[in-house]
Design a protein around this motif. Structure first.
Motif, PDB file in Angstrom:
ATOM      1  N   GLN A 293       2.814  -8.874   3.745  1.00  0.00           N
ATOM      2  CA  GLN A 293       1.514  -9.167   4.360  1.00  0.00           C
ATOM      3  C   GLN A 293       0.627  -7.930   4.301  1.00  0.00           C
ATOM      4  OE1 GLN A 293       3.624 -10.999   7.971  1.00  0.00           O
ATOM      5  NE2 GLN A 293       1.568 -11.872   8.136  1.00  0.00           N
ATOM      6  N   GLN A 294       1.190  -6.795   4.674  1.00  0.00           N
ATOM      7  CA  GLN A 294       0.448  -5.545   4.649  1.00  0.00           C
ATOM      8  C   GLN A 294       0.020  -5.186   3.221  1.00  0.00           C
ATOM      9  OE1 GLN A 294      -0.958  -3.641   6.667  1.00  0.00           O
ATOM     10  NE2 GLN A 294      -0.904  -1.504   6.037  1.00  0.00           N
TER      11      GLN A 294
ATOM     12  N   ASN B  80      -4.671  -6.480  13.725  1.00  0.00           N
ATOM     13  CA  ASN B  80      -3.333  -7.072  13.672  1.00  0.00           C
ATOM     14  C   ASN B  80      -3.142  -7.725  12.308  1.00  0.00           C
ATOM     15  OD1 ASN B  80      -1.125  -9.011  13.986  1.00  0.00           O
ATOM     16  ND2 ASN B  80      -1.281  -8.620  16.178  1.00  0.00           N
ATOM     17  N   ILE B  81      -2.046  -7.405  11.633  1.00  0.00           N
ATOM     18  CA  ILE B  81      -1.822  -7.945  10.294  1.00  0.00           C
ATOM     19  C   ILE B  81      -1.652  -9.455  10.317  1.00  0.00           C
ATOM     20  CG2 ILE B  81       0.704  -7.703  10.288  1.00  0.00           C
ATOM     21  CD1 ILE B  81      -1.762  -7.032   7.356  1.00  0.00           C
TER      22      ILE B  81
ATOM     23  N   MET C 250       2.832   2.406   8.499  1.00  0.00           N
ATOM     24  CA  MET C 250       2.886   1.135   9.224  1.00  0.00           C
ATOM     25  C   MET C 250       3.447   1.306  10.627  1.00  0.00           C
ATOM     26  SD  MET C 250       4.098  -1.413   6.139  1.00  0.00           S
ATOM     27  CE  MET C 250       4.245  -2.852   7.209  1.00  0.00           C
TER      28      MET C 250
ATOM     29  N   TYR D 233      -2.766  -7.579   1.943  1.00  0.00           N
ATOM     30  CA  TYR D 233      -4.051  -7.336   2.617  1.00  0.00           C
ATOM     31  C   TYR D 233      -4.659  -6.026   2.141  1.00  0.00           C
ATOM     32  CZ  TYR D 233      -7.594  -6.303   6.040  1.00  0.00           C
ATOM     33  OH  TYR D 233      -8.796  -5.972   6.618  1.00  0.00           O
ATOM     34  N   GLN D 234      -3.842  -5.007   1.966  1.00  0.00           N
ATOM     35  CA  GLN D 234      -4.355  -3.725   1.483  1.00  0.00           C
ATOM     36  C   GLN D 234      -4.906  -3.858   0.068  1.00  0.00           C
ATOM     37  OE1 GLN D 234      -4.757  -0.819   3.276  1.00  0.00           O
ATOM     38  NE2 GLN D 234      -4.230  -2.215   4.944  1.00  0.00           N
TER      39      GLN D 234
ATOM     40  N   THR E 190       6.540  -9.128   6.607  1.00  0.00           N
ATOM     41  CA  THR E 190       5.438  -8.365   7.194  1.00  0.00           C
ATOM     42  C   THR E 190       4.987  -7.256   6.249  1.00  0.00           C
ATOM     43  OG1 THR E 190       6.354  -8.805   9.396  1.00  0.00           O
ATOM     44  CG2 THR E 190       4.691  -7.069   9.224  1.00  0.00           C
ATOM     45  N   TRP E 191       5.919  -6.649   5.565  1.00  0.00           N
ATOM     46  CA  TRP E 191       5.573  -5.615   4.577  1.00  0.00           C
ATOM     47  C   TRP E 191       4.686  -6.203   3.486  1.00  0.00           C
ATOM     48  CZ3 TRP E 191       9.547  -2.681   1.009  1.00  0.00           C
ATOM     49  CH2 TRP E 191       8.937  -1.519   0.513  1.00  0.00           C
TER      50      TRP E 191
ATOM     51  N   HIS F 212      -1.018   3.332   2.870  1.00  0.00           N
ATOM     52  CA  HIS F 212      -1.054   2.406   4.000  1.00  0.00           C
ATOM     53  C   HIS F 212       0.117   1.427   3.995  1.00  0.00           C
ATOM     54  CE1 HIS F 212      -5.685   2.948   4.567  1.00  0.00           C
ATOM     55  NE2 HIS F 212      -4.976   4.017   4.904  1.00  0.00           N
ATOM     56  N   CYS F 213       0.820   1.331   2.882  1.00  0.00           N
ATOM     57  CA  CYS F 213       1.966   0.427   2.794  1.00  0.00           C
ATOM     58  C   CYS F 213       3.304   1.144   2.948  1.00  0.00           C
ATOM     59  CB  CYS F 213       1.935  -0.352   1.475  1.00  0.00           C
ATOM     60  SG  CYS F 213       0.531  -1.480   1.349  1.00  0.00           S
TER      61      CYS F 213
END
Length: 209
Positions: free
Chosen positions: A25-26, A41-42, A208, A29-30, A22-23, A202-203
């Motif tokens: 993914q974030q 939602n990520i 988060m 995307y960032q 999930t990290w 943001h990461c």
């Protein structure tokens, strides 16, 4: 998976469960968005490629994937042989870029245990999961399932493939900025200094949460 058509611009996150998926993914995307904070939602921004749904058919999912603008980002827990886009490019295939994060298996095991224990009753019913009788019982099942070992064993021979970047979760915790720079270099993406500062913020685990 059999009918998914990878693109050269695709980026696939391939990890064992609880290894920083999930990290990543974030992070990706960032990097793609330049620091967008207005997503809902990520898992919508970075779908789980092979995840089944009771309410959406695989054909509908494939249409949604085809409609996504590039570079498309996906997460997967597939092994090397299961992952679309890993084979050398030919006239009929494309090679996706692979970002793999690994984490100490002891931490993955404990993290997944807490993940299971914090699930709601409805969620457990949906996924067909039960509360383990004890941590020892869970541990034996986790070892037998062997997802961490299968994942690492399958990808290890490809650690130096040109389309694979392997990052360690622990290294990312120690120096997020440097590992984000490694990602940017691997993906050949560009960010302004202001965007990079926003992405790093943001990461962070604080943002988060």
């Amino acid at each position: 998976l059999a009918n998914f058509k990878p693109r050269n611009s695709d980026v696939l996150i391939t990890t064992a469960p609880k290894a920083g998926t999930t990290w990543m993914q974030q992070i990706l995307y960032q990097l793609k968005s330049g620091g967008d904070a207005n997503f809902s939602n990520i898992f919508q921004a970075v779908p789980w490629l092979e995840f089944p749904s009771k309410y959406v058919t695989s054909q509908q999912k494939l249409k949604e994937y085809e409609a996504m603008s590039g570079p498309r980002l996906f997460k997967t827990h597939c092994t090397y042989l299961q992952t679309p886009g890993t084979c050398p490019p030919t006239a009929e295939t494309n090679t996706a870029r692979i970002v793999l994060t690994s984490r100490d298996p002891r931490d993955c095991c404990v993290s997944f245990y807490h993940h299971m224990m914090s699930m709601t009753v409805n969620a457990r019913e949906y996924y067909g999961m039960q509360v383990p009788a004890s941590f020892d019982v869970y541990f034996e099942e986790w070892m037998e399932f062997a997802s961490w070992y299968n994942n690492v064993e399958s990808w290890w021979p490809h650690i130096n493939d040109k389309n694979v970047l392997w990052l360690r979760y622990e290294d990312m915790v120690d120096d997020l900025r440097n590992n984000i720079q490694r990602l940017l270099s691997f993906l050949q993406w560009k960010l302004t200094p202001g965007q990079l500062r926003c992405v790093i913020d943001h990461c962070s685990f604080t943002w988060m949460k």
